[in-house]
Every structure is written in C-alpha cells, then in structure tokens.
Design a protein around this motif. Structure first.
Motif, PDB file in Angstrom:
ATOM      1  N   ALA A  14       0.811  -1.224   0.000  1.00  0.00           N
ATOM      2  CA  ALA A  14       0.000   0.000   0.000  1.00  0.00           C
ATOM      3  C   ALA A  14       0.833   1.259   0.000  1.00  0.00           C
ATOM      4  CB  ALA A  14      -0.917  -0.012   1.228  1.00  0.00           C
ATOM      5  N   GLY A  15       2.138   1.141  -0.284  1.00  0.00           N
ATOM      6  CA  GLY A  15       3.001   2.309  -0.313  1.00  0.00           C
ATOM      7  C   GLY A  15       3.164   2.859  -1.715  1.00  0.00           C
ATOM      8  N   LEU A  16       4.212   3.636  -1.924  1.00  0.00           N
ATOM      9  CA  LEU A  16       4.427   4.308  -3.199  1.00  0.00           C
ATOM     10  C   LEU A  16       4.536   3.322  -4.349  1.00  0.00           C
ATOM     11  CD1 LEU A  16       5.061   6.856  -4.862  1.00  0.00           C
ATOM     12  CD2 LEU A  16       7.453   6.582  -4.214  1.00  0.00           C
ATOM     13  N   ALA A  17       5.354   2.284  -4.201  1.00  0.00           N
ATOM     14  CA  ALA A  17       5.544   1.331  -5.290  1.00  0.00           C
ATOM     15  C   ALA A  17       4.232   0.653  -5.661  1.00  0.00           C
ATOM     16  CB  ALA A  17       6.592   0.290  -4.900  1.00  0.00           C
ATOM     17  N   ALA A  18       3.447   0.267  -4.662  1.00  0.00           N
ATOM     18  CA  ALA A  18       2.175  -0.409  -4.916  1.00  0.00           C
ATOM     19  C   ALA A  18       1.186   0.508  -5.632  1.00  0.00           C
ATOM     20  CB  ALA A  18       1.583  -0.906  -3.598  1.00  0.00           C
ATOM     21  N   VAL A  19       1.036   1.711  -5.122  1.00  0.00           N
ATOM     22  CA  VAL A  19       0.065   2.652  -5.688  1.00  0.00           C
ATOM     23  C   VAL A  19       0.455   3.042  -7.109  1.00  0.00           C
ATOM     24  CG1 VAL A  19      -0.892   4.975  -5.449  1.00  0.00           C
ATOM     25  CG2 VAL A  19      -0.657   3.523  -3.440  1.00  0.00           C
ATOM     26  N   TYR A  20       1.732   3.299  -7.319  1.00  0.00           N
ATOM     27  CA  TYR A  20       2.194   3.720  -8.644  1.00  0.00           C
ATOM     28  C   TYR A  20       2.060   2.581  -9.650  1.00  0.00           C
ATOM     29  CZ  TYR A  20       4.933   7.007 -11.538  1.00  0.00           C
ATOM     30  OH  TYR A  20       5.356   7.913 -12.494  1.00  0.00           O
ATOM     31  N   THR A 194       5.766  -4.614  -0.580  1.00  0.00           N
ATOM     32  CA  THR A 194       5.432  -4.593   0.843  1.00  0.00           C
ATOM     33  C   THR A 194       6.394  -3.778   1.699  1.00  0.00           C
ATOM     34  OG1 THR A 194       6.635  -6.687   0.982  1.00  0.00           O
ATOM     35  CG2 THR A 194       4.246  -6.814   0.819  1.00  0.00           C
ATOM     36  N   GLY A 195       7.383  -3.137   1.087  1.00  0.00           N
ATOM     37  CA  GLY A 195       8.341  -2.376   1.877  1.00  0.00           C
ATOM     38  C   GLY A 195       9.507  -3.229   2.334  1.00  0.00           C
ATOM     39  N   ALA A 202      15.221  -3.017  16.760  1.00  0.00           N
ATOM     40  CA  ALA A 202      14.599  -2.331  17.897  1.00  0.00           C
ATOM     41  C   ALA A 202      14.666  -0.829  17.745  1.00  0.00           C
ATOM     42  CB  ALA A 202      15.265  -2.765  19.202  1.00  0.00           C
ATOM     43  N   GLN A 203      15.666  -0.359  17.045  1.00  0.00           N
ATOM     44  CA  GLN A 203      15.823   1.075  16.800  1.00  0.00           C
ATOM     45  C   GLN A 203      15.701   1.296  15.301  1.00  0.00           C
ATOM     46  OE1 GLN A 203      18.154   3.445  19.650  1.00  0.00           O
ATOM     47  NE2 GLN A 203      19.488   3.825  17.911  1.00  0.00           N
ATOM     48  N   THR A 204      14.576   1.875  14.855  1.00  0.00           N
ATOM     49  CA  THR A 204      14.290   2.005  13.442  1.00  0.00           C
ATOM     50  C   THR A 204      13.482   3.264  13.168  1.00  0.00           C
ATOM     51  OG1 THR A 204      13.193   0.948  11.548  1.00  0.00           O
ATOM     52  CG2 THR A 204      12.196   0.603  13.700  1.00  0.00           C
ATOM     53  N   THR A 205      13.573   3.746  11.949  1.00  0.00           N
ATOM     54  CA  THR A 205      12.753   4.880  11.518  1.00  0.00           C
ATOM     55  C   THR A 205      11.505   4.410  10.776  1.00  0.00           C
ATOM     56  OG1 THR A 205      13.883   5.058   9.376  1.00  0.00           O
ATOM     57  CG2 THR A 205      14.819   6.297  11.231  1.00  0.00           C
ATOM     58  N   ASN A 206      11.348   3.090  10.609  1.00  0.00           N
ATOM     59  CA  ASN A 206      10.251   2.534   9.806  1.00  0.00           C
ATOM     60  C   ASN A 206       8.964   2.349  10.598  1.00  0.00           C
ATOM     61  OD1 ASN A 206      11.715   0.342   7.276  1.00  0.00           O
ATOM     62  ND2 ASN A 206      12.272   2.415   7.870  1.00  0.00           N
ATOM     63  N   PRO A 207       7.819   2.386   9.912  1.00  0.00           N
ATOM     64  CA  PRO A 207       6.545   2.086  10.585  1.00  0.00           C
ATOM     65  C   PRO A 207       6.540   0.678  11.178  1.00  0.00           C
ATOM     66  CG  PRO A 207       6.163   3.092   8.437  1.00  0.00           C
ATOM     67  CD  PRO A 207       7.632   2.787   8.517  1.00  0.00           C
ATOM     68  N   ALA A 208       5.660   0.460  12.150  1.00  0.00           N
ATOM     69  CA  ALA A 208       5.654  -0.789  12.920  1.00  0.00           C
ATOM     70  C   ALA A 208       5.449  -2.028  12.059  1.00  0.00           C
ATOM     71  CB  ALA A 208       4.578  -0.713  13.999  1.00  0.00           C
ATOM     72  N   ARG A 209       4.645  -1.920  10.993  1.00  0.00           N
ATOM     73  CA  ARG A 209       4.347  -3.110  10.202  1.00  0.00           C
ATOM     74  C   ARG A 209       5.478  -3.519   9.256  1.00  0.00           C
ATOM     75  NH1 ARG A 209      -0.692  -5.277  10.258  1.00  0.00           N
ATOM     76  NH2 ARG A 209      -2.419  -3.997  11.004  1.00  0.00           N
ATOM     77  N   ILE A 210       6.457  -2.652   9.060  1.00  0.00           N
ATOM     78  CA  ILE A 210       7.487  -2.922   8.051  1.00  0.00           C
ATOM     79  C   ILE A 210       8.598  -3.755   8.677  1.00  0.00           C
ATOM     80  CG2 ILE A 210       8.977  -1.898   6.309  1.00  0.00           C
ATOM     81  CD1 ILE A 210       5.996  -1.300   5.956  1.00  0.00           C
ATOM     82  N   ARG A 211       8.389  -5.070   8.736  1.00  0.00           N
ATOM     83  CA  ARG A 211       9.317  -5.966   9.427  1.00  0.00           C
ATOM     84  C   ARG A 211       9.756  -7.138   8.553  1.00  0.00           C
ATOM     85  NH1 ARG A 211       6.300  -5.402  15.314  1.00  0.00           N
ATOM     86  NH2 ARG A 211       7.223  -3.355  15.775  1.00  0.00           N
ATOM     87  N   CYS A 361       8.733  -4.723  -6.506  1.00  0.00           N
ATOM     88  CA  CYS A 361       9.249  -3.365  -6.653  1.00  0.00           C
ATOM     89  C   CYS A 361       9.208  -2.649  -5.312  1.00  0.00           C
ATOM     90  CB  CYS A 361       8.458  -2.573  -7.708  1.00  0.00           C
ATOM     91  SG  CYS A 361       6.680  -2.479  -7.435  1.00  0.00           S
ATOM     92  N   GLY A 362       9.915  -1.521  -5.249  1.00  0.00           N
ATOM     93  CA  GLY A 362      10.035  -0.801  -3.984  1.00  0.00           C
ATOM     94  C   GLY A 362      11.110  -1.419  -3.119  1.00  0.00           C
TER      95      GLY A 362
END
Length: 521
Positions: A14-20, A194-195, A202-211, A361-362
């Motif tokens: 649902a991010g940029l790659a998916a939408v584009y 999917t990112g 444990a220390q990340t700048t990514n949203p919680a679901r991006i694992r 992609c992405g």
C-alpha cells in the motif's frame, strides 16, 4: 480453505511502489491488498528528503549515475544506475501532473537540495520535509478516482502459493486478528510491494508493520534474495526514546546543519573530507561511535537554519517539540537507526523475480541500484521507476480490461504472535546485526533467531519475519569484509577489487544456521 480466483492483477502492498504500479497498469484491473488505510502504514509516506533527479541544466543523469555508483561502494550495477537516473526527470514531471506540489523557485523551477554523497543539489522536495506524505496524498487521490483499481483494506498477506518455481496465489488473513485463518487469492499476476525490513530492528525509523514480511514470504516461496546484508542506518534519527525513532532529514545537513558531540565539538571534519555530507554509512558509524563512548551526538541547526527550521522543516520541528526539544535554540539529539534495506528479492530491469508470476518493486526488491550503500533519496526514485517497469512487463502478458471486484471473506481466529518474542527478535537484530558486526555476534543472532522461530512454527507472520532476519544475518556472516553499510569489526577492510553482490535462498541460509546450531555448545 477458501480459494478465490480473479483475472485482476494482485498487488500486495500500500506504499508508493504499490500505488504507482496500480496507476501504471490502468486500465488493466487490479486489486490492492492493504493491511491499513491506504498509505497510512507505508515507509514511503514518512520519507522526508524527497526524490533524487537531475532536473537542473547544470546536472545530468550521467552524473547522478556516477554518484550512485560511488555511494554504492562497488556493488551497484551500472546498467541499473543508468536506467534509473535516466528515467528520473520524467517521473518528477509525471508526479507533478498527478498533483504533487513540489517546491518551486520564483521562476517556476524545482527547488533542489544537496544530500549526502551527491555531487550536486538534485533532491526535489515538497514543503521542505514532507515529500513522502505529499506524493502519497496525490497518488492516493488519483487511485481513488481510477475505476480499474480495487483497494481491499484490512487484509494482510502472510504467504505465497508456490511450487518453488512459480507463484500462483497469495494467502490472506484479516489484519485486525493476528493469526487469523488464511484464504487463498489467485490473480492473473502478483506484485510484491510490501516495503523493507528495518522494523526488524529495535531502533528504526520505519513504521511498525514494516518488518520484512514481504521478503520473508518470497524467500519461503523459493525466491532468490540479493544483498540481504546491506542494511542502511540513518545517522540522524532523533534520539528521544520514541519507537519508531523520528527522522531528522538529511536535507538539514544539506542546508549546513552540523554534527556535534556532547562537548559541542564538530566531529565529522576529522573523519571524512565531505564532513556531514559523507556517505551515510560513514556518518552513521561516526554517530554510533559517539553514542558508544557516551558523548551523545547532536545535530546543530541553530546557525545554518535558525528559526526558519519551523517553516522549512515542519515535520522535524514537530517531532522535536513534542519531546521537549526546541531546534531553534537546542541541538537535536541524534542516533543511528535502521532506515532502509538495500537487499531484498532479486529482480531484473522488468521487476521480475526468480519465480515466474511474481514481480517485486520498492524496498522489498533488490534491483542492483543501491549496492552496499544507498545514495540519499534514491529510494523513492527506485520505487517509481520499477513500479512502472513491473506494470509495463505485466501488461505484455495480461490483456483483459474488465473484471468484477473481488469479494473477500476473511475468517477470524488462529494463533497470535507473542509480542514479547517480536521484541526479542528486534533486540537481537539491533545488538548483533547492527551498525557494527562481528562473527561472534552474527552467530549468536542466528542462534537466537532459531530459538524464537521454534516457538512459532504455526505462525506464518512470525516465520516471515524470522526468514528475513535469518537471511540478513547469514549474508552478513558470509561477507567477510567491510563494504558500505556492512561493517565487520573483525574484517574492517574491503576485499580488493570490484565489489560483488550476494545472493542467497532461504534454504541456504537455514542450512548455515543449522550448522551453527550444531557447533554451539
């Protein structure tokens, strides 16, 4: 198990790659699988810096490609760098036509910032530090207006139907009920967008679901994974105890902000001739060393930007102020946080994976663009270029234009993932597979990942995460050198000669993990 077949292209993400991808496939019918409201949990929506593109007359795609090659520390594929940088300007113009309000100069040109390892100012911005959210806003509005695109929100992919050579479907569950019983959706083609994987730390700048779930799904289906060891740590995540860590965009350093230690000393000029604009891996390690020695590093914007940070960089300002930091008068405490995974599912220029029927992609893909160290703001660009590549290739194989909407009935129930084990997995990755690595730590990581995985053999969601974690740690153990973002304290120098990419299957990584388990007392 319920099985649904559809002539639509199934886009997982649902991010940029998916939408584009969905927009570039129009009018071919697609169904997008989004675990949350479209775009809300995507890393691309959080991107601050912008999109790298040679838009100025004094710049060129060739220079952009050269910078990409240098930053990638010998592991970038030249063909890919040229392919992407040549396409960059047309994607900026396309995004503008779709409603993205890029910052403009008085004469109508694009405002461009210089970021780390770029030889010119070529990062196109939106409202200073809101590029990701504004691009996603414009694209999501266009998706909502596009009749060929069906969006299914509240569903998450947990696995791929595959015989090891071809992907024929995707297993879905309800995103609201962890461990829900899956159903199978078979489409005309399947796109994984999917990112990345940095939420495994444990220390990340990514949203919680991006694992790393998407990469793990593809790996478990038999896909080849490339450059898994190359994880980029952003050197200026804001160190205020939030999870995820807020980001202080690299554009701040492009505007002259400097890194200082706890004594107020500017330390980067002593480390690299480009100082704060050195490649990210160099700056991240310098920040990490400062943290390890107790000299809590900070980003000082006071002299270079001053009060204008409030209007020029509103996202950074808001993150600081909600944590009691005023960037107009105070240095911003920073730390190195897992930010971007250069590795992923190996793909070609058309976005095809090693499995027939699966395009990627992405950030979930490894195209050969980033090598060992992604050039700043090439991430969103790569997503755009390869989303279109996937769409164009799929369109040569799928010709229908009408399809009924998919009706999904996701069954609740099943076994949930123990949050404590997810936390333990993230802590193991940060401690042993982080900014600085060595053999002992990587072997411990693989042992701990195996132990955690053994408690969740019936959870596809957790197995996807541990698959990706295993691949990252195994690839890092096998690469006995330091290159780009991969730094081994026991092998601090790069192997002489041109760099090489890595490639692993999950079965190969698991075999290595098993051998380590047998050797461990």
């Amino acid at each position: 198990m319920q099985t649904i077949e559809t002539p639509r292209v199934v886009i997982i993400g649902a991010g940029l790659a998916a939408v584009y991808t969905a927009l570039k496939l129009a009018p071919l019918p697609v169904v997008m699988i989004s675990p949350e409201q479209l775009g809300s949990g995507a890393s691309s929506a959080w991107a601050q810096g912008g999109v790298a593109a040679a838009m100025a007359r004094t710049d060129s795609p060739e220079a952009h490609a050269d910078d990409t090659m240098r930053a990638g520390a010998g592991s970038v594929l030249r063909e890919v760098a040229e392919f992407v940088t040549k396409a960059a300007p047309e994607h900026i113009l396309d995004l503008s036509e779709l409603g993205t309000g890029f910052d403009r100069t008085a004469d109508g040109g694009f405002v461009q910032s210089r970021e780390a390892a770029h030889s010119a100012a070529r990062v196109v911005r939106v409202k200073g530090d809101q590029a990701g959210s504004e691009i996603m806003r414009a694209l999501i509005e266009e998706v909502r207006r596009t009749p060929s695109v069906q969006v299914v929100e509240g569903a998450q992919a947990v696995g791929l139907e595959s015989d090891g050579a071809q992907v024929t479907g995707v297993y879905l569950t309800s995103a609201q009920a962890s461990g829900a019983q899956p159903m199978l959706l078979r489409g005309a083609a399947h796109v994984l967008a999917t990112g990345g994987s940095c939420g495994l730390y444990a220390q990340t700048t990514n949203p919680a679901r991006i694992r790393g779930q998407g990469i793990g799904m593809a790996a478990r289906a038999g896909a080849r994974i490339a450059d898994a060891e190359f994880v980029q740590f952003h050197p200026t995540a804001i160190d205020v105890g939030e999870d995820p860590t807020p980001l202080a965009t690299e554009a701040l350093r492009g505007e002259g902000a400097v890194l200082i230690d706890g004594d107020g000393h500017r330390f980067m000029p002593d480390i690299h001739p480009d100082a704060e604009l050195a490649p990210r891996d160099t700056v991240a390690r310098a920040v990490y060393v400062q943290m390890q020695t107790g000299k809590r590093p900070a980003l000082d914007t006071r002299h270079a930007i001053g009060a204008e940070i409030v209007t020029q960089f509103p996202s950074v300002t808001e993150a600081c102020k909600r944590n009691g930091v005023d960037p107009v008068t105070d240095p911003i405490p920073v730390t190195a946080s897992a930010h971007y995974h250069m590795g992923g599912v190996e793909t070609d220029l058309a976005g095809r994976s090693s499995l027939t029927g699966l395009w990627v992609c992405g950030e979930a893909a490894s195209t050969g663009l980033h090598g060992a160290n992604r050039l700043a703001s090439n991430g969103l660009l790569e997503a755009l270029v390869f989303a279109r590549s996937c769409a164009r290739d799929i369109a040569t194989q799928v010709s229908f234009e009408n399809a009924p909407e998919v009706e999904l009935s996701l069954v609740q129930g099943g076994n949930s993932v123990d949050v404590r084990d997810v936390t333990a997995l993230r802590e193991a990755m940060t401690e042993h597979v982080g900014v600085v690595r060595d053999e002992d730590g990587l072997r411990r990581a693989l042992t701990e990942i195996a132990a955690l995985e053994a408690r969740h053999t019936d959870s596809d969601l957790f197995l996807n995460m541990t698959a990706t974690a295993t691949l990252i740690a195994a690839a890092a153990l096998l690469r006995e050198e330091s290159r780009g973002a991969h730094y081994r304290s026991d092998f601090p120098d790069p192997i002489p000669g041109p760099g090489r990419r890595s490639a692993l299957t999950l079965s190969e990584a698991l075999a290595l993990r098993d051998r380590i388990a047998k050797d461990t007392p």
